[in-house]
Design a protein around this motif. Structure first.
Motif, PDB file in Angstrom:
ATOM      1  N   PRO B 437       0.826  -1.203   0.000  1.00 53.56           N
ATOM      2  CA  PRO B 437       0.000   0.000   0.000  1.00 53.56           C
ATOM      3  C   PRO B 437       0.865   1.259   0.000  1.00 53.56           C
ATOM      4  N   ASP B 438       0.324   2.363  -0.488  1.00 55.64           N
ATOM      5  CA  ASP B 438       1.024   3.646  -0.376  1.00 55.64           C
ATOM      6  C   ASP B 438       0.857   4.212   1.024  1.00 55.64           C
ATOM      7  N   LEU B 439      -0.279   3.851   1.634  1.00 55.71           N
ATOM      8  CA  LEU B 439      -0.549   4.295   3.002  1.00 55.71           C
ATOM      9  C   LEU B 439      -0.989   3.096   3.825  1.00 55.71           C
ATOM     10  N   LEU B 440      -0.387   2.921   4.982  1.00 51.95           N
ATOM     11  CA  LEU B 440      -0.833   1.845   5.870  1.00 51.95           C
ATOM     12  C   LEU B 440      -1.466   2.459   7.112  1.00 51.95           C
ATOM     13  N   LEU B 441      -2.738   2.070   7.342  1.00 52.18           N
ATOM     14  CA  LEU B 441      -3.389   2.435   8.600  1.00 52.18           C
ATOM     15  C   LEU B 441      -3.138   1.282   9.543  1.00 52.18           C
ATOM     16  N   ILE B 442      -2.628   1.551  10.717  1.00 56.04           N
ATOM     17  CA  ILE B 442      -2.348   0.435  11.626  1.00 56.04           C
ATOM     18  C   ILE B 442      -2.754   0.819  13.038  1.00 56.04           C
ATOM     19  N   GLY B 443      -3.702   0.057  13.588  1.00 51.31           N
ATOM     20  CA  GLY B 443      -4.256   0.359  14.898  1.00 51.31           C
ATOM     21  C   GLY B 443      -3.832  -0.668  15.931  1.00 51.31           C
ATOM     22  N   GLN B 444      -3.358  -0.219  17.063  1.00 49.79           N
ATOM     23  CA  GLN B 444      -2.931  -1.085  18.171  1.00 49.79           C
ATOM     24  C   GLN B 444      -2.159  -2.287  17.650  1.00 49.79           C
ATOM     25  N   PRO B 445      -1.035  -2.056  16.947  1.00 45.91           N
ATOM     26  CA  PRO B 445      -0.374  -3.171  16.252  1.00 45.91           C
ATOM     27  C   PRO B 445       0.094  -4.279  17.181  1.00 45.91           C
ATOM     28  N   THR B 446       0.309  -3.978  18.467  1.00 46.39           N
ATOM     29  CA  THR B 446       0.904  -5.006  19.321  1.00 46.39           C
ATOM     30  C   THR B 446       0.027  -5.345  20.519  1.00 46.39           C
ATOM     31  N   ARG B 447      -1.262  -5.030  20.433  1.00 52.17           N
ATOM     32  CA  ARG B 447      -2.159  -5.358  21.556  1.00 52.17           C
ATOM     33  C   ARG B 447      -2.288  -6.875  21.682  1.00 52.17           C
ATOM     34  N   GLY B 448      -2.012  -7.380  22.866  1.00 53.57           N
ATOM     35  CA  GLY B 448      -2.144  -8.814  23.108  1.00 53.57           C
ATOM     36  C   GLY B 448      -1.141  -9.647  22.335  1.00 53.57           C
ATOM     37  N   VAL B 449      -0.023  -9.046  21.991  1.00 54.40           N
ATOM     38  CA  VAL B 449       0.988  -9.747  21.201  1.00 54.40           C
ATOM     39  C   VAL B 449       2.220  -9.949  22.074  1.00 54.40           C
ATOM     40  N   ASP B 450       2.854 -11.141  21.981  1.00 53.78           N
ATOM     41  CA  ASP B 450       4.014 -11.404  22.853  1.00 53.78           C
ATOM     42  C   ASP B 450       5.226 -10.570  22.423  1.00 53.78           C
ATOM     43  N   ILE B 451       6.174 -10.439  23.361  1.00 51.74           N
ATOM     44  CA  ILE B 451       7.316  -9.544  23.178  1.00 51.74           C
ATOM     45  C   ILE B 451       8.056  -9.787  21.859  1.00 51.74           C
ATOM     46  N   GLY B 452       8.316 -11.068  21.563  1.00 51.61           N
ATOM     47  CA  GLY B 452       9.066 -11.376  20.355  1.00 51.61           C
ATOM     48  C   GLY B 452       8.378 -10.827  19.112  1.00 51.61           C
ATOM     49  N   ALA B 453       7.058 -11.064  19.051  1.00 46.93           N
ATOM     50  CA  ALA B 453       6.296 -10.626  17.885  1.00 46.93           C
ATOM     51  C   ALA B 453       6.239  -9.104  17.825  1.00 46.93           C
ATOM     52  N   ILE B 454       6.218  -8.441  19.003  1.00 44.49           N
ATOM     53  CA  ILE B 454       6.179  -6.978  19.022  1.00 44.49           C
ATOM     54  C   ILE B 454       7.382  -6.418  18.288  1.00 44.49           C
ATOM     55  N   GLU B 455       8.565  -6.929  18.643  1.00 47.73           N
ATOM     56  CA  GLU B 455       9.783  -6.449  17.998  1.00 47.73           C
ATOM     57  C   GLU B 455       9.712  -6.650  16.500  1.00 47.73           C
ATOM     58  N   PHE B 456       9.255  -7.836  16.101  1.00 47.16           N
ATOM     59  CA  PHE B 456       9.175  -8.157  14.685  1.00 47.16           C
ATOM     60  C   PHE B 456       8.243  -7.196  13.950  1.00 47.16           C
ATOM     61  N   ILE B 457       7.065  -6.979  14.541  1.00 47.56           N
ATOM     62  CA  ILE B 457       6.074  -6.120  13.892  1.00 47.56           C
ATOM     63  C   ILE B 457       6.589  -4.687  13.826  1.00 47.56           C
ATOM     64  N   HIS B 458       7.235  -4.232  14.898  1.00 50.30           N
ATOM     65  CA  HIS B 458       7.793  -2.879  14.879  1.00 50.30           C
ATOM     66  C   HIS B 458       8.817  -2.723  13.758  1.00 50.30           C
ATOM     67  N   LYS B 459       9.653  -3.749  13.586  1.00 49.70           N
ATOM     68  CA  LYS B 459      10.658  -3.680  12.527  1.00 49.70           C
ATOM     69  C   LYS B 459      10.013  -3.601  11.156  1.00 49.70           C
ATOM     70  N   GLN B 460       8.938  -4.360  10.982  1.00 45.77           N
ATOM     71  CA  GLN B 460       8.255  -4.349   9.682  1.00 45.77           C
ATOM     72  C   GLN B 460       7.681  -2.965   9.382  1.00 45.77           C
ATOM     73  N   ILE B 461       7.134  -2.332  10.427  1.00 47.09           N
ATOM     74  CA  ILE B 461       6.534  -1.014  10.227  1.00 47.09           C
ATOM     75  C   ILE B 461       7.614  -0.010   9.806  1.00 47.09           C
ATOM     76  N   VAL B 462       8.772  -0.081  10.502  1.00 48.14           N
ATOM     77  CA  VAL B 462       9.858   0.842  10.169  1.00 48.14           C
ATOM     78  C   VAL B 462      10.382   0.552   8.761  1.00 48.14           C
ATOM     79  N   ALA B 463      10.491  -0.739   8.405  1.00 51.35           N
ATOM     80  CA  ALA B 463      10.971  -1.104   7.076  1.00 51.35           C
ATOM     81  C   ALA B 463      10.042  -0.551   5.997  1.00 51.35           C
ATOM     82  N   LEU B 464       8.745  -0.603   6.269  1.00 46.13           N
ATOM     83  CA  LEU B 464       7.771  -0.092   5.296  1.00 46.13           C
ATOM     84  C   LEU B 464       7.960   1.420   5.122  1.00 46.13           C
ATOM     85  N   ARG B 465       8.216   2.091   6.245  1.00 44.17           N
ATOM     86  CA  ARG B 465       8.472   3.526   6.159  1.00 44.17           C
ATOM     87  C   ARG B 465       9.713   3.801   5.321  1.00 44.17           C
ATOM     88  N   ASP B 466      10.763   3.011   5.594  1.00 46.67           N
ATOM     89  CA  ASP B 466      12.016   3.231   4.874  1.00 46.67           C
ATOM     90  C   ASP B 466      11.864   2.936   3.386  1.00 46.67           C
TER      91      ASP B 466
END
Lengths: 364, 522, 322
Positions: B437-466
């Motif tokens: 997508p050109d724009l990603l709407l993302i709400g509460q990306p890590t709610r109820g998500v374990d620590i490992g997955a949080i890091e992974f998802i955060h990295k993906q979001i930053v990669a998409l920005r980059d």
């Protein structure tokens, strides 16, 4: 509660439900002083014991396939269409109007036209409840029930005051022209080697089988089917995915109504050759039991329809050879719906006992 | 448990209001509580902290008789007490304020308070008595609510007071609050803490369950830490620090900072002008919001839940009707009518990871592969011909996405409900990010998500920005907003109170904006 | 239409509205507690048959009434089991029980009496007879009100007055008692009741049982009051009309009375096509009049006559969650 393996859920749950319905029916028979075993053998012998019996069983099954598929399609969209009865009656009206409109030369021409008439009228009768559900949120269960009663009043009026030929006493249309006669199984080459006596099962059976395949294709291979199932599982999520609830409710109900209406080619066109009062004889309701028993899958619907065909033909035989009232069918039908549709958790719990991992000694 | 940290030691010599010994509870194969021991001294505020899914709520539900423990003993005021149901808990003097309020919306406050604690078969005398006692309680604890108001007309903060009043009316001596501040503004939360301290000073015992360190530090006397179903330790709040508690909670040092390079914002991708949303009963939830997001930029929306963020996401995602002007890549998007839907938004280049993946983002009964096509089932690559879908192609694509996003187990035919929360979220994130997508709407990306997955998802979001995409991030976790965003907008009461640079702002400043206390906009 | 005809029609209205009213109030208790019940029809049918059969066999309408309540309660119990204990689909359970009732009533009546699924005609003490209210004769001479009292209000059977009394009683129970408060709460948010330490299951079973009792009265009235004996399918969709009336009444006791009186009025004029023809000058076919309550219900459901908001927890089985 123990989680059942998929095969048990798909195969065992309906079978156990059926067995429970049969056991309770047996107790009912004992209660009114009849012999369940005798009743069972009369039914088996009458419905399955001869090609002639099968000719009737398959005739009923044909109707039930149509109405069972109708309920199935709506169910997948989370719509409980109990209006199959009214839609089937209207389908009959559609068939009658088509058949009486022209002096049809041959059934191959009359049948497609009659199918269109049946489907259109059935769908039309489902359209208003669908519209009210989609636009107003009026509960489709209640509106379709109301439309069953309205359909029956409408047909009485039309058959008594409008469609009844002059000089005829009973409220029915004139006989359809001979060119609309659908070949029965005993008139179809090769099959007539099996069905030697005249039976009511007719070419509609094959239309029903094709419908089974088409419904399967629709539900699991097309975008529309995907959207209907997604909507049925979660209306909220469906809007997220851009699926229009209005479109799905309307289309699912129209298809459902059309399938119920199509049943009329079997009973009105294929069997009686004219439209009589209450022609659908409750087949629209049987569709609910068939769909529940068949786990809302076309293959399951086919098998369940044959089972109920057996029940219907067998029940008729009971009326003929024993003093057991034909209403036994309604009781069994109700019990099957109860166990498969409402007490299914109970059945699963009962089954769960056998699938529980081996217990390590009782709680200390 | 090493390092000589106290496990269930009593930090005080006063008698215990509650003492739990060896409590265990399993749900099927999941062990929610493992041999839990805890002692809560009378007349204190006792915090229980732990991540989502650490077993805090389960433990308290057992104490309130909502669940039955598989093993263990409960002592109330030193007496062994069986609590098979909520009635017994109430009789033992325990009151509970659940995270999701248990109020009857179309009843009055009075009726809600009286329900279940009536004095006789007729209502009138009970209501009169309760009215009197509510007046007393209101004066004593700053708990004033109009007894004749319908609950559905009350603000969330006031509804919570009704829950507290319910417990006090039943003469609770021990009050349990489960994540009470999740729905409150900082000001309302402060008021709540004042009430709780007042209750403590009157000799009542308060148990405060939360996953927010700040609250623990601010409001409690002692704190017990839970991690993955076990009790890690109990300490005096005054003798600990947020860092130590955080470490106890997750079992290792937390990396709250996300590694990211400076942003290089490009052209404007999304422009929002005066966006307004009314809910189904006509209340304006979004009161004229305007902002822009550029390519290669993460705009974080901070705010207390329920201040219009959900409506913002829904309106942009095409789920909710709205008014105003929204321009995407220079084209004006329809906000009402049949063309304002999720499908049209995807075609316009907007991906959407919804706040609630279980009710919006996934069909829980569908298989993983059916969910990967969800919302994209009209894509040409998933079609066999003009009539039929290409299920094989979807399954192959799912396998690929599962590998890229490390979804476990990588089985496309498994139903979504059988994946863990983190893996469910990965399926949604994979689907939306991989659709490019050109724009990603993302709400509460890590709610109820374990620590490992949080890091992974955060990295993906930053990669998409980059990769030069625009991202609108909505989260109630301030840490997440601060560490991911390139720019922060704070929402309060349906408006944006101001924009801040995460490099130069701090939690205090954002907190004031979130409370609506200060703001740039009038 | 002259006054005497009007009174006749109103008299019939009250008689025909009574089974609708009792069934409607029956549904009120169940649905207010969060249990949908489209099985009112089946319970009424079962009750009608039980009442007819037992009243004939014992010669006592009171024993018949008792049997009706027992028969109806039996079906209510199964519905409760399916919807409360086993958390099944409440709609399907209702539909299923209607079919079972439709079949089993004929089976039992046929095996008992062998008269094609009917009971033999009831007479004397085996059915409810009209009660003349005090002063009916004395007041009959008073203009307008007198004949109304004597013709319309007086001269009905016991259960008609029970039905009318049930309206204020239900209102009082629902809004003035502890039980009513809890009942309404459990239909709106069962978790609020559960966390208050009250058993959701027991409360809902109680509601379903009250539904059973009232359906029992409704069915008993059909075979021992309105008519003299049970006949196959004699309830003829009245359970569904009652359900529609309940929606029309927005789940409120007094509105239930007005809704069922209106539907009863439609049924009453359907019996007198001549009256309609004389009054409005057009002949309306009888099937159209028969269909009128159903059509009106659809109109109501379409929301053309105000919006009906059902109890919020209606139809949803209660599962504990935090």
């Amino acid at each position: 509660m123990t989680k059942l393996p998929t095969w048990a859920d798909v195969v065992l749950v309906p079978l156990i439900s059926l067995a429970l319905a049969a056991i309770i029916s047996a107790f009912v028979l004992l209660g009114i002083g009849q012999s369940p075993t005798e009743a069972f053998w009369v039914m088996v012998d009458g419905a399955l014991g001869s090609a002639y019996g099968w000719g009737y069983t398959l005739y009923y099954a044909t109707s039930f396939i149509f109405t069972g598929l109708a309920v199935t399609v709506a169910f997948h969209g989370s719509l409980f269409n109990i209006g199959g009865e009214g839609q089937a009656q209207l389908g009959g009206l559609g068939v009658a109007l088509v058949c009486l409109a022209l002096p049809w030369p041959h059934w191959t021409m009359a049948l497609p036209a009659a199918m269109v008439g049946a489907a259109l009228f059935g769908a039309a009768w489902a359209a208003i409840p669908a519209l009210l559900q989609a636009k107003r949120g009026s509960h489709i269960v209640i509106t379709t029930i109301m439309f069953n009663y309205i359909a029956s009043a409408l047909l009485i009026y039309l058959l008594v005051n409008v469609l009844r030929p002059a000089g005829q006493m009973d409220p029915a249309t004139a006989n359809f022209p001979p060119g609309t006669h659908l070949p029965t199984l005993n008139e179809i080459p090769i099959l007539n080697l099996i069905f030697t006596k005249k039976v009511p099962a007719n070419i509609s059976l094959f239309v029903a089988l094709i419908c089974c395949w088409l419904v399967w294709l629709l539900m699991w291979r097309t975008r529309l089917g995907y959207e209907i199932r997604a909507f049925g599982k979660s209306e909220k999520a469906a809007t997220y995915a851009g699926i229009s609830s209005f479109k799905i409710i309307m289309i699912a109900m129209l298809i459902s109504g059309a399938l119920s209406g199509l049943m009329a080619i079997n009973n009105v066109m294929g069997e009686s050759g004219r439209l009589v009062q209450n022609a659908s004889e409750g087949a629209g309701f049987i569709g609910i039991a068939v769909a529940l028993m068949g786990r809302n899958h076309p293959l399951g619907v086919l098998l369940a329809a044959i089972l109920f065909g057996f029940l219907y033909q067998g029940g008729a035989e009971l009326g003929l050879w024993t003093t057991i009232p034909i209403e036994l069918r309604t009781v069994v039908q109700g019990l099957v719906i109860l166990f498969t549709g409402a007490l299914d958790q109970m059945v699963r719990m009962m089954l769960g006992v056998f699938f529980r991992p081996r217990p390590q000694a009782r709680a200390a | 448990m090493g390092g000589g940290r106290p496990t269930s030691a009593a930090p005080s010599s006063r008698p215990f209001a509650i003492e739990l010994k060896g409590i265990s509870k399993s749900f099927g194969p999941v062990q929610a509580n493992k041999d839990i021991n805890i002692a809560v001294p009378k007349g204190t505020i006792h915090g229980i902290i732990g991540e989502n899914g650490a077993g805090k709520s389960t433990l308290m539900s057992i104490l309130y008789g909502f669940y039955k423990a598989d093993a263990g003993e409960i002592f109330v005021n030193g007496n062994l007490t069986a609590i098979p149901d909520s009635q017994s808990a109430i009789r033992a003097g325990i009151g509970m304020v659940f995270q999701h309020f248990k109020l009857v919306q179309n009843f009055t406050v009075l009726e809600n308070v009286v329900l279940g604690a009536e004095d006789g078969a007729l209502l009138r005398p009970s209501l009169a008595k309760a009215r009197k006692s509510l007046q007393d309680l209101a004066q004593e604890y700053e708990l004033d609510v109009d007894p004749d108001a319908l609950v559905e007309d009350l603000s969330v903060g006031h509804q919570q007071r009704v829950e507290i009043l319910k417990a006090l009316y039943r003469q609770a001596e021990i009050l349990i609050l489960d994540e009470p501040t999740g729905v409150l503004t900082p000001a309302e939360a402060d008021h709540l803490f004042r009430i709780l301290k007042g209750l403590r000073d009157q000799g009542k015992t308060v148990i405060l369950i939360t996953h927010k360190l700040r609250e623990i530090m601010e409001a409690t006397d002692n704190v017990s830490v839970m991690r993955r179903g076990t009790m890690v330790g109990t300490v005096k709040t005054a003798q600990t620090s947020p860092e130590e508690l955080a470490e106890l909670m997750v079992g290792r040092k937390v990396l709250l900072e996300v590694e990211k390079k400076p942003a290089h914002p490009g052209k404007v991708v999304l422009s929002v002008q005066d966006l307004r949303v009314k809910d189904e009963i006509g209340v304006e939830r979004l009161k004229g919001v305007s902002f822009e997001i550029r390519a290669g930029e993460i705009l974080g929306i901070a705010g207390v839940a329920g201040n219009g963020q959900s409506e913002l996401l829904a309106a942009l995602g095409g789920i909710q009707r709205a008014a105003g002007t929204v321009t995407m890549n220079g084209a004006v998007l329809p906000l009402v009518g049949a063309d304002a839907n999720g499908r049209a938004r995807r075609e316009a280049g907007i991906g959407h990871v919804p706040e609630d993946r279980q009710t919006l983002g996934l069909i829980m009964d569908f298989t993983a592969w059916e969910n990967v096509a969800f919302g994209y089932h009209n894509e040409p690559k998933y079609q066999k011909n003009s009539l039929l879908m290409d299920n094989d192609a979807i399954r192959a694509d799912t396998e690929k996405k599962m590998a890229t996003f490390d979804v476990r187990p990588p089985i496309p035919t498994l139903a979504a409900k059988n994946f863990s929360g983190g893996n469910q979220q990965k399926i949604v994130v994979a689907r939306e990010i991989e659709s490019d997508p050109d724009l990603l709407l993302i709400g509460q990306p890590t709610r109820g998500v374990d620590i490992g997955a949080i890091e992974f998802i955060h990295k993906q979001i930053v990669a998409l920005r980059d990769a030069g995409k625009a991202i609108l991030l909505v989260s109630v976790e301030l840490d997440e907003i601060m560490s991911l965003s390139d720019r922060i907008a704070v929402m309060f009461d349906g408006r944006i109170m101001g924009f801040r640079d995460p490099e130069t702002t701090n939690e205090r400043e954002l907190g004031l904006l979130m409370a609506g206390v200060s703001g740039d906009a009038a | 239409m002259d006054y005497a005809t009007l009174l006749q029609v109103l008299d019939t209205t009250l008689r025909l509205a009574t089974p609708l009213l009792l069934a409607c109030l029956a549904g009120l208790y169940s649905e207010r507690a969060g249990i949908f019940d489209i099985g009112l029809e089946g319970k009424m049918l079962m009750a009608a048959m039980s009442a007819g059969a037992v009243a004939y066999l014992t010669g006592s309408v009171w024993l018949g009434l008792l049997a009706a309540i027992v028969g109806s309660l039996l079906f209510a119990a199964v519905h409760g089991l399916a919807s409360i204990t086993f958390r099944g689909n409440q709609l399907i359970s209702g539909v299923a029980l209607n079919f079972v009732a439709s079949g089993i009533t004929v089976l039992i009546a046929q095996s008992l009496f062998g008269q094609g699924g009917r009971t033999p005609p009831l007479e004397g003490a085996a059915r409810f007879n009209p009660i003349k209210l005090p002063l009916a004769d004395e007041l009959a001479g008073v203009p307008i009100i007198g004949p109304f009292y004597a013709e319309v209000v007086s001269g009905h059977t016991f259960l008609v007055y029970v039905g009318l009394l049930m309206v204020p009683l239900s209102w009082w129970v629902l809004y003035r008692t502890r039980f009513g408060l809890r009942l309404r709460a459990v239909g709106e948010n069962p978790a609020s009741v559960d966390t208050a330490g009250i058993s959701v299951v027991r409360l809902r079973y109680t509601a379903v049982a009250i539904t059973g009792i009232l359906c029992g009265l409704a069915g008993a009235y059909m075979s021992t009051g309105l008519q003299a004996g049970f006949g196959k399918e004699m309830t003829a969709g009245r359970g569904y009309i009652a359900l529609a009336a309940l929606i029309f009444a927005k789940w409120r006791p007094w509105y239930c009375l007005w809704a069922t009186l209106l539907f009863g009025f439609f049924q009453a004029i359907a019996l007198r096509p001549d009256v309609i023809e004389n009054t409005i000058g057009i002949s309306i076919p009888v099937p159209a009049l028969d269909a009128l309550p159903y059509i009106l219900t659809v109109v109501v459901l379409a929301g053309l006559v105000g919006k009906a908001i059902p109890p919020r927890a209606g139809g949803e089985p209660y599962v504990k969650e935090r």
